[in-house]
Design a protein around this motif. Sequence first.
Motif, PDB file in Angstrom:
ATOM      1  N   ARG A 118     -25.876  -3.737  22.420  1.00 18.32           N
ATOM      2  CA  ARG A 118     -26.193  -5.135  22.735  1.00 18.32           C
ATOM      3  C   ARG A 118     -26.991  -5.778  21.605  1.00 18.32           C
ATOM      4  O   ARG A 118     -26.711  -6.900  21.185  1.00 18.32           O
ATOM      5  N   TRP A 119     -27.978  -5.065  21.100  1.00 19.10           N
ATOM      6  CA  TRP A 119     -28.782  -5.603  20.006  1.00 19.10           C
ATOM      7  C   TRP A 119     -27.937  -5.870  18.776  1.00 19.10           C
ATOM      8  O   TRP A 119     -28.137  -6.872  18.086  1.00 19.10           O
ATOM      9  N   ALA A 120     -26.993  -4.979  18.494  1.00 23.43           N
ATOM     10  CA  ALA A 120     -26.117  -5.173  17.316  1.00 23.43           C
ATOM     11  C   ALA A 120     -25.291  -6.439  17.462  1.00 23.43           C
ATOM     12  O   ALA A 120     -25.048  -7.160  16.483  1.00 23.43           O
ATOM     13  N   ARG A 121     -24.864  -6.743  18.693  1.00 20.34           N
ATOM     14  CA  ARG A 121     -24.101  -7.985  18.931  1.00 20.34           C
ATOM     15  C   ARG A 121     -24.994  -9.222  18.822  1.00 20.34           C
ATOM     16  O   ARG A 121     -24.620 -10.226  18.225  1.00 20.34           O
ATOM     17  N   GLU A 122     -26.189  -9.139  19.400  1.00 22.10           N
ATOM     18  CA  GLU A 122     -27.080 -10.305  19.470  1.00 22.10           C
ATOM     19  C   GLU A 122     -27.869 -10.550  18.194  1.00 22.10           C
ATOM     20  O   GLU A 122     -28.269 -11.669  17.924  1.00 22.10           O
ATOM     21  N   TYR A 123     -28.126  -9.503  17.426  1.00 26.79           N
ATOM     22  CA  TYR A 123     -28.962  -9.619  16.235  1.00 26.79           C
ATOM     23  C   TYR A 123     -28.280  -8.980  15.016  1.00 26.79           C
ATOM     24  O   TYR A 123     -28.762  -7.999  14.483  1.00 26.79           O
TER      25      TYR A 123
END
Length: 124
Positions: A118-123
Amino acid sequence: MTYTFDTQKARGDAGESFLDQVFATDYEVCPATRQEQRQGIDRIFTHRRTGKRLAFEYKTDYQAARTGNAFVETVSVDTAGKAGWAYSSAADYLIYYIPGDEVIYVIALEVLRRELPRWAREYP
């Protein structure tokens, strides 16, 4: 700014020393053995009251106070596809210290790994 190994090591050592002092009130803080270090463990904490032992990886990020971004290493050697500490550490918890802001984050590595996609997608 030019970075040298010795400078970066000294800064990392200072962060480790600071964190050892912060957590020494409630825990016996022991440096990891060489074998534990190869597994991504920096310290073993033993709770002074309960005797519970946990393994920790320390990270000190001097840039995060300036940039507002945390660095999470997912790949260590990109040409070899070697996993970074976020995936390879055998520690139970990550302690992430941001000097300047004087902020310490403690997160279970299991939770961090679960959140990475999720973090890779959002940030990016």
